[in-house]
Design a protein around this motif. Structure first.
Motif, PDB file in Angstrom:
ATOM      1  N   LEU A 335       0.847  -1.183   0.000  1.00  0.00           N
ATOM      2  CA  LEU A 335       0.000   0.000   0.000  1.00  0.00           C
ATOM      3  C   LEU A 335       0.887   1.239   0.000  1.00  0.00           C
ATOM      4  N   LEU A 361      -1.122  -1.196  -4.335  1.00  0.00           N
ATOM      5  CA  LEU A 361      -2.359  -0.431  -4.179  1.00  0.00           C
ATOM      6  C   LEU A 361      -2.043   1.015  -3.836  1.00  0.00           C
ATOM      7  N   ILE A 363      -3.282   3.909  -1.826  1.00  0.00           N
ATOM      8  CA  ILE A 363      -4.222   4.163  -0.729  1.00  0.00           C
ATOM      9  C   ILE A 363      -4.838   5.550  -0.819  1.00  0.00           C
ATOM     10  N   TYR A 369     -11.113   2.880  -3.821  1.00  0.00           N
ATOM     11  CA  TYR A 369     -11.500   2.367  -2.504  1.00  0.00           C
ATOM     12  C   TYR A 369     -12.538   3.230  -1.792  1.00  0.00           C
ATOM     13  N   THR A 373     -10.001   5.431   1.957  1.00  0.00           N
ATOM     14  CA  THR A 373      -8.804   6.115   1.472  1.00  0.00           C
ATOM     15  C   THR A 373      -8.463   7.250   2.426  1.00  0.00           C
ATOM     16  N   ILE A 416     -10.383  -2.209   2.926  1.00  0.00           N
ATOM     17  CA  ILE A 416      -9.636  -2.476   1.690  1.00  0.00           C
ATOM     18  C   ILE A 416      -9.654  -3.956   1.346  1.00  0.00           C
TER      19      ILE A 416
END
Length: 594
Positions: A335, A361, A363, A369, A373, A416
């Motif tokens: 992340l 990913l 974030i 998301y 986030t 997530i």
């Protein structure tokens, strides 16, 4: 004349203990030239003016150094058995209100002498190092470990002679009958200053330096034989002492600030690597391929890493995979933030880690998301917590621990990874040395997370942070670095909601809110992992046992001196560097392999 000798000896003892570097002593020499009035040099701006900006920047490093530290050096010169008053005044600082018994600062947990392996306790005159620890934290450990001793005896002798000559010159110059001696003294001072302005070591000195030194010594001897008012010379010595005191404080603050800046700034080589990888990603975007079916499979072993450092996260993954018995079931989720997202993507797409897969990913991407986030990536938060060994212990004998704790980002994990029930979270400053598969069969007895507990830091000792909240006085604090998280249990207890509620209640605490909220949110929900799983302290403690390092399953470089920094502890870097691919083109071009 004994009064003069004592003052001179006190001053020399002070600046030698403060810093042996020739650069600092040369600054002292330059700073004092205009004071004795024999060189047409412009006096630099007062150090108080120059250091005001530095003062503001380093004020967060700790309480102010007491003024009577320097008086301790004077007392020492007059009486070698004298001691230094080591009790600093209570200071206020931003963030969590800190009572006298608890201070949060950059960390140093060991007595310097003990870290160096010397079999002696600190003497009274060594207590100045305690003040350094109290004010500047881990910078003092780094300074001691990297101090270069000055072996150039002739340079040091010339500086001593220059100091004494400057002290006598103003008084000699006022006596008409000593005009010849005054001229010789001034000429010798100027010659020595010119030599020292061009030389910092004995090897730099001109061949005739011995002759110059003897001439200076002779003219000083003649000056000492003249009947003078001792008060005038003593006044001059004390004026020089005050000037150099300010200069020494300025350089200490400047050095401490630059140290803090160095440990918090991304090295040029890593910035180069991130930029190169980002450019290459957009040149070769078709290379992007995903294995999404594995990313959400709850039957696999999922590891989560929060990081904005490409090479650090790569070392964590590589070291985990190298020691794994079976990598087919391993899935890593990195992340990161917008700035490093594409560099991470390209790096992990072009590098393979046996049969394990890696998902990157962002974030900070709300389109992916939604509510799960943040406006920016928050990495694990590290705190230096110090407190006295007992109620009567002086502040410089405080015990200290470096506690790393979950950040805001960790509390997005249940959202997530909605399809996962269990994950292992690794900080990006760890190195794995053994197979971690046993963690997946761990029975945590209904607890939310497994972590290494720090029972040297009890909740009761942090009561000033916890305020009116109820807590178990004798329960231990705990560390991030290696954490086994039961996401199903986390969702059942709504840990994230508890955390955000506590954060909102403590908005005025800023930096301390994460520590307070995390400790309270996970109260009674920590499963204590066996300490053989993790060895912490490789980012601040020079005194760790090498055998213990080799036996630990995970090495945690918590502290300021991370292994990818030039300031990292050299003897611990080898455990981290061996998991780099030294033949990688990008690492070579950006000079990461050095």
């Amino acid at each position: 004349m004994n009064q003069i000798s004592d003052a001179a000896h006190s001053y020399m003892l002070f600046y030698r203990k403060q810093n042996n570097s020739s650069m600092l002593i040369y600054h002292f020499s330059f700073y004092l030239v205009s004071f004795v009035g024999h060189m047409p040099l412009q006096r630099p701006a007062p150090s108080g003016d120059r250091s005001s900006h530095i003062d503001n920047l380093v004020r967060k490093l700790g309480p102010t150094l007491p003024k009577d530290v320097l008086k301790g050096f004077v007392n020492e010169a007059k009486n070698e058995t004298g001691s230094i008053n080591a009790t600093p005044k209570t200071q206020q600082k931003k963030g969590i209100p800190i009572p006298p018994q608890v201070v949060m600062q950059p960390f140093t947990s060991k007595n310097i002498s003990r870290i160096n392996g010397k079999a002696k306790m600190k003497s009274d005159v060594d207590e100045s190092e305690g003040f350094c620890d109290l004010k500047y934290g881990s910078y003092c450990i780094w300074r001691e470990e990297n101090r270069e001793e000055m072996h150039d005896s002739m340079v040091k002798k010339l500086k001593d002679q220059l100091f004494v000559a400057r002290a006598y010159f103003p008084s000699i110059a006022k006596i008409p009958a000593q005009s010849k001696l005054s001229g010789e003294l001034k000429q010798n001072i100027q010659e020595v200053e010119r030599v020292l302005s061009e030389s910092t070591t004995d090897a730099d000195l001109p061949p005739e330096i011995q002759k110059k030194s003897r001439r200076m010594e002779a003219v000083i001897a003649r000056a000492k034989s003249v009947s003078l008012d001792c008060n005038n010379i003593d006044k001059k010595l004390r004026q020089i002492f005050d000037l150099t005191e300010d200069e020494a404080n300025f350089h200490m603050k400047q050095s401490a600030f630059l140290y803090q800046l160095a440990v918090q700034t991304m090295p040029k080589s890593l910035h180069c690597l991130s930029m190169r990888l980002t450019v290459e990603y957009f040149r070769d975007h078709l290379f992007d391929k995903e294995l999404s079916e594995k990313y959400s499979d709850p039957t696999l072993q999922h590891y989560v890493i929060f990081s904005n450092n490409v090479i650090a996260s790569s070392v964590v993954i590589n070291s985990t995979v190298v020691h794994a018995i079976d990598t087919v079931n391993q899935v890593f989720h990195v992340l990161t933030d917008w700035q490093n997202y594409y560099a991470m993507k390209h790096w992990f797409l072009q590098n393979t880690f046996r049969d394990a897969v890696v998902q990157v990913l962002n974030i900070e991407d709300p389109d992916s998301y939604g509510k799960a986030t943040l406006s920016h990536l928050a990495l694990p938060v590290e705190f230096r917590v110090s407190f006295p060994s007992n109620d009567s212990a002086p502040a410089i004998n405080n015990r200290a621990q470096y506690v790393s704790i979950f950040s805001h980002s960790h509390y997005l994990l249940p959202e997530i990874f909605k399809n996962l029930e269990k994950v292992v979270v690794l900080d990006d400053d760890v190195v794995v040395q053994q197979d971690l598969s046993a963690l997946w069969s761990l029975n945590m007895g209904g607890k939310v997370t497994g972590a290494i507990e720090i029972c040297s830091v009890k909740m009761d000792q942090l009561r000033s942070y916890l305020g009116d909240h109820s807590f178990q006085k004798h329960s231990c604090s705990w560390m991030s670095g290696l954490n086994v998280i039961d996401l199903a249990r986390w969702r059942d207890l709504d840990i994230s909601e508890i955390y955000w509620k506590l954060v909102k209640e403590q908005v005025s605490m800023k930096e301390g809110s994460a520590l307070l909220a995390t400790l309270l949110a996970f109260q009674d929900q920590i499963y204590a992992l066996d300490r053989v799983w993790v060895l912490s302290g490789l980012g601040h403690d020079y005194g760790l046992d090498i055998e213990g390092i080799k036996k630990a399953a995970v090495l945690h470089y918590n502290g300021n001196m991370k292994p990818w920094l030039d300031l990292g502890i050299p003897k611990y870097k080898e455990y981290w560097k061996k998991f780099l691919n030294h033949e990688d083109q990008y690492l070579s071009e950006c000079n990461v392999n050095r």
